[in-house]
Design a protein around this motif. Structure first.
Motif, PDB file in Angstrom:
ATOM      1  N   UNK A 238     -14.556  20.211  -4.045  1.00 42.66           N
ATOM      2  CA  UNK A 238     -13.598  21.325  -4.056  1.00 42.66           C
ATOM      3  C   UNK A 238     -14.300  22.674  -4.146  1.00 42.66           C
ATOM      4  N   UNK A 239     -15.444  22.706  -4.819  1.00 43.15           N
ATOM      5  CA  UNK A 239     -16.132  23.971  -5.059  1.00 43.15           C
ATOM      6  C   UNK A 239     -17.369  24.159  -4.179  1.00 43.15           C
ATOM      7  N   UNK A 240     -17.541  23.338  -3.126  1.00 41.21           N
ATOM      8  CA  UNK A 240     -18.764  23.413  -2.332  1.00 41.21           C
ATOM      9  C   UNK A 240     -18.929  24.750  -1.614  1.00 41.21           C
ATOM     10  N   UNK A 241     -17.862  25.404  -1.233  1.00 43.58           N
ATOM     11  CA  UNK A 241     -17.958  26.704  -0.549  1.00 43.58           C
ATOM     12  C   UNK A 241     -17.723  27.874  -1.493  1.00 43.58           C
ATOM     13  N   UNK A 242     -17.762  27.587  -2.789  1.00 46.94           N
ATOM     14  CA  UNK A 242     -17.485  28.611  -3.795  1.00 46.94           C
ATOM     15  C   UNK A 242     -18.617  29.625  -3.889  1.00 46.94           C
ATOM     16  N   UNK A 243     -18.270  30.889  -3.768  1.00 42.18           N
ATOM     17  CA  UNK A 243     -19.190  31.995  -4.013  1.00 42.18           C
ATOM     18  C   UNK A 243     -18.579  32.812  -5.141  1.00 42.18           C
TER      19      UNK A 243
ATOM     20  N   UNK B 116      -9.814  31.910 -13.992  1.00 39.50           N
ATOM     21  CA  UNK B 116     -10.184  31.716 -12.591  1.00 39.50           C
ATOM     22  C   UNK B 116     -10.488  33.019 -11.859  1.00 39.50           C
ATOM     23  N   UNK B 117     -10.679  34.109 -12.580  1.00 35.09           N
ATOM     24  CA  UNK B 117     -10.879  35.397 -11.906  1.00 35.09           C
ATOM     25  C   UNK B 117     -12.175  35.453 -11.107  1.00 35.09           C
ATOM     26  N   UNK B 118     -13.095  34.541 -11.336  1.00 38.37           N
ATOM     27  CA  UNK B 118     -14.342  34.540 -10.559  1.00 38.37           C
ATOM     28  C   UNK B 118     -14.244  33.697  -9.288  1.00 38.37           C
ATOM     29  N   UNK B 119     -13.094  33.052  -9.062  1.00 44.43           N
ATOM     30  CA  UNK B 119     -12.890  32.272  -7.843  1.00 44.43           C
ATOM     31  C   UNK B 119     -12.296  33.156  -6.751  1.00 44.43           C
ATOM     32  N   UNK B 120     -12.768  32.968  -5.540  1.00 48.35           N
ATOM     33  CA  UNK B 120     -12.213  33.732  -4.424  1.00 48.35           C
ATOM     34  C   UNK B 120     -10.826  33.184  -4.068  1.00 48.35           C
TER      35      UNK B 120
ATOM     36  N   UNK C  13     -19.849  26.507 -16.963  1.00 48.98           N
ATOM     37  CA  UNK C  13     -20.061  26.144 -15.564  1.00 48.98           C
ATOM     38  C   UNK C  13     -19.399  27.175 -14.658  1.00 48.98           C
ATOM     39  N   UNK C  14     -20.165  27.707 -13.702  1.00 49.65           N
ATOM     40  CA  UNK C  14     -19.595  28.704 -12.780  1.00 49.65           C
ATOM     41  C   UNK C  14     -18.620  28.067 -11.801  1.00 49.65           C
ATOM     42  N   UNK C  15     -18.644  26.751 -11.699  1.00 48.73           N
ATOM     43  CA  UNK C  15     -17.740  26.046 -10.788  1.00 48.73           C
ATOM     44  C   UNK C  15     -16.549  25.438 -11.522  1.00 48.73           C
ATOM     45  N   UNK C  16     -16.331  25.842 -12.751  1.00 44.08           N
ATOM     46  CA  UNK C  16     -15.174  25.351 -13.510  1.00 44.08           C
ATOM     47  C   UNK C  16     -13.935  26.147 -13.117  1.00 44.08           C
ATOM     48  N   UNK C  17     -12.780  25.508 -13.225  1.00 42.82           N
ATOM     49  CA  UNK C  17     -11.520  26.214 -12.968  1.00 42.82           C
ATOM     50  C   UNK C  17     -10.424  25.648 -13.851  1.00 42.82           C
ATOM     51  N   UNK C  18      -9.373  26.436 -14.028  1.00 43.64           N
ATOM     52  CA  UNK C  18      -8.258  26.067 -14.894  1.00 43.64           C
ATOM     53  C   UNK C  18      -7.021  25.878 -14.034  1.00 43.64           C
ATOM     54  N   UNK C  19      -6.483  24.682 -14.068  1.00 38.61           N
ATOM     55  CA  UNK C  19      -5.325  24.332 -13.250  1.00 38.61           C
ATOM     56  C   UNK C  19      -4.060  24.431 -14.096  1.00 38.61           C
ATOM     57  N   UNK C  20      -3.116  25.263 -13.657  1.00 42.62           N
ATOM     58  CA  UNK C  20      -1.804  25.374 -14.303  1.00 42.62           C
ATOM     59  C   UNK C  20      -0.823  24.511 -13.517  1.00 42.62           C
TER      60      UNK C  20
END
Length: 184
Positions: free
Chosen positions: A111-116, A69-73, A41-48
Motif C-alpha cells: 500500500x505504501x510502495x509509492x509513498x513519498x 496522516x498529514x505526511x501522506x500524499x 514508522x514513516x509508512x504508518x497510517x491511521x485508518x478511521x
C-alpha cells in the motif's frame, strides 16, 4: 440476524481481540481507529472506520483524514482507500473489520510502495534553519522573563524605563569593610 445484532456481535469480538492493543481505538460503538505500523514508522497510517446503520450489508465508511496522516500524499491516501474498498466489496454481508485491519497490516508495504513523505511548510520552517539563499528570514526570539524577573526589573526602572545611574555598582563601603581600609 438484524444489522444491529451483527454489529453488536462484531463489536464484542473486536473488543476482545484488540483489548490492550494501543493500535486499536474505539471512538464510539460504530466508529473506530486502527493504526497500521509503528508511531515512528514513516509508512504508518491511521485508518478511521465508521459503520452505517445497515452495516455489514453495506460497507463501512473509511477515511484517512486524521492528523496523523498529514505526511501522506492525497494520491497515496486515495490508493489505500481504493484497495481497502476492494476488500470491503469482497466481504459484504459479513463481519469484516478484523479482516480489513489484518489485510491492511499484511499489505502495508504494498500500500505504501509509492509513498513519498509530504513536507509541510510548517515542518520546513521548524526543522530547517533559514538560509539567506532561501529568502526566508528566521524570526529572532525575544528573551523570556519570569514574572519575578519582570517585577524586579520594573522596580529598578524610572518612569521612562531606564535604570538609575549606578544601579549595578558595588556598595563601596561594604566592599571596603571586607578588604580593609588604609593602614595608618
Amino acid at each position: 440476524m438484524t444489522a444491529n445484532e451483527d454489529q453488536e456481535m462484531e463489536l464484542e469480538a473486536l473488543r476482545s481481540i484488540y483489548e490492550g492493543d494501543d493500535r486499536f481505538k474505539e471512538l464510539s460503538p460504530t466508529s473506530f481507529q486502527f493504526r497500521i505500523g509503528d508511531h515512528e514508522d514513516s509508512k504508518a497510517f491511521l485508518l478511521d472506520v465508521s459503520w452505517p446503520k445497515t452495516y455489514p450489508d453495506t460497507g463501512p465508511q473509511m477515511s484517512l483524514d486524521a492528523f496523523f496522516n498529514n505526511r501522506l500524499s492525497t494520491a497515496t491516501k486515495q490508493y489505500i482507500v481504493d484497495k481497502l474498498q476492494e476488500q470491503v466489496e469482497a466481504n459484504l454481508g459479513t463481519a469484516m473489520m478484523y479482516t480489513l485491519f489484518e489485510w491492511a497490516k499484511e499489505n502495508q508495504e504494498t500500500l505504501m510502495e509509492n509513498h513519498q513523505p509530504v513536507t509541510n511548510a510548517l515542518m520546513l520552517a521548524t526543522n530547517n534553519d533559514a538560509s539567506p539563499a532561501s529568502g526566508i528570514k528566521k524570526k529572532e526570539k525575544k528573551e523570556q522573563l519570569t514574572k519575578a524577573q519582570k517585577r524586579k526589573l520594573v522596580g529598578r526602572t524610572d518612569n521612562k524605563g531606564e535604570l538609575p545611574r549606578g544601579w549595578d555598582w558595588v556598595d563601596v563601603i561594604k566592599q571596603l569593610s571586607k578588604t580593609g581600609g588604609k593602614e595608618d
